[in-house]
Write an enzyme that holds these catalytic residues in place. Structure first.
Site, PDB file in Angstrom:
ATOM      1  CE  LYS A 117      -3.859   3.274   1.714  1.00  0.00           C
ATOM      2  NZ  LYS A 117      -4.530   4.716   1.454  1.00  0.00           N
ATOM      3  CE  LYS A 197     -12.544  -1.322   7.766  1.00  0.00           C
ATOM      4  NZ  LYS A 197     -11.537  -0.148   7.551  1.00  0.00           N
ATOM      5  CE  LYS A 200     -14.782  -6.041  -5.411  1.00  0.00           C
ATOM      6  NZ  LYS A 200     -14.944  -4.942  -6.385  1.00  0.00           N
TER       7      LYS A 200
END
Ligand code: SF4
Length: 334
Positions: A117, A197, A200
């Site tokens: 992140k 993976k 969206k």
């Protein structure tokens, strides 16, 4: 009817990303639905986790509500599970603070998700991303959950939660049980690109709200066994993500038919995908019908979430009484 307390407790949370897609559904939510009969389940829309990433506050209520609606439409049953929103139970964040006092700072910095992140958003490396696993530990421990349905990517955070429990119990006395992973036998699902993976943001998945035409458009062009270039080439279903999806949506007979047809070049990939789409469509239609039912009753979702928060809070408040006693802090005066 309140869930039985005799069964083992599980906790699982999902971020309010707005709406569920096939990856969330197959990787987590279908499993949650199945677990409801065997466990005392707490399922949570984790809005406080979501604020560690860039977000728009005005959008948050809709995102939370849409996620809760989709979970209910998929089969989370408020009569058998406690479904609620994290911020409606402030004991989560209170316990996270208490747990942070025994959490090794160095371990947090070593978490793979923190590193990923931080790399993805170098301008927003906030402390919340670092302490995210402490809040996750609190989510689990506040309900005394002993089982956590997690994917491989959450294994590291669960290990840290177990370490936090050991440190806490050693410092303040036996308070929590070490939670264990409850891995499902779900095969690894890749996105429709056959590479990353399902996500969206990558556009390689199908939303559970998508109409048939749009869903089929995505499935029709999805990646297959890359070695099967021409219709006459035999393929290998074990190297094809479409076959992985058949394992969720098609009968054993249909899967056998696909395997034979693929390895002998007896069927084309479009035939194979049409068969798959029959199963996908059946689930999408069932979920859509349930969602429409929910939306037709004004306030239905809000009422379910309020009742879920009430039930969750009753358990969480008891845990916090014990935690504050261990710490020797007063807490709120009622
Ligand atoms: Fe994949 Fe089906 Fe094509 Fe075989 S026939 S490569 S399993 S899509």
């Amino acid at each position: 009817m309140a869930p039985s307390t005799a069964r083992e407790t599980i906790f699982s949370g999902i971020q309010p990303s707005g709406e569920l897609h096939l990856g969330n559904y197959l990787g987590a939510v279908r499993n949650w639905v199945a677990l409801q009969d065997s466990y005392r389940c707490f399922f949570c829309v984790v809005d406080y986790h979501a604020i560690t990433q860039p977000f728009e506050p005005a959008e948050m209520p809709r995102r939370v509500r849409d996620m809760a609606t989709d979970l209910l439409a998929c089969g989370i049953d408020p009569a058998r599970s406690t479904l609620f929103v994290q911020s409606a139970v402030p004991e989560h964040t209170e316990l996270a603070w208490a747990l942070s006092a025994v959490t090794p700072h160095g371990e947090l910095g070593r978490m793979t998700q923190f590193k990923e992140k931080s790399e993805k958003n170098p301008d927003n490396i906030n402390a919340g991303i670092l302490t995210y696993p402490v809040l996750q530990a609190a989510d689990i421990l506040i309900y005394g959950a002993t089982r956590v349905p997690v994917g491989e990517d959450q294994r590291q955070h669960l290990e840290l939660a177990r370490e936090i429990v050991r440190k806490w119990n050693a410092r303040f006395g036996q308070t929590f049980a070490e939670p264990e992973a409850l891995f499902s036998s779900t095969p690894k699902i890749l996105g429709l690109d056959g590479q990353a993976k399902m996500s969206k943001s990558l556009g390689n998945t199908i939303s559970l709200r998508e109409n048939d035409e749009s869903a089929w458009g995505k499935l029709r062009t999805a990646a297959t066994d890359p070695a099967r270039v021409r219709r006459t080439d035999p393929g290998d279903p074990d190297k094809c993500n479409i076959f992985t999806l058949h394992r969720f949506f098609s009968s054993a007979e249909r899967q056998a038919e696909v395997r034979t047809g693929c390895t002998t070049a007896g069927i084309g990939c479009i035939d194979c995908k049409k068969w798959l789409f029959e199963g996908v469509k059946a689930d999408l239609h069932r979920i859509r019908a349930r969602r429409e039912e929910l939306l037709a009753t004004p306030q239905a979702v809000d009422t379910i979430l309020a009742e879920g928060a009430r039930r969750a809070r009753a358990v969480a408040a008891e845990t916090m009484v014990r935690v504050r006693q261990r710490l020797g802090v007063a807490g709120p005066k009622d």
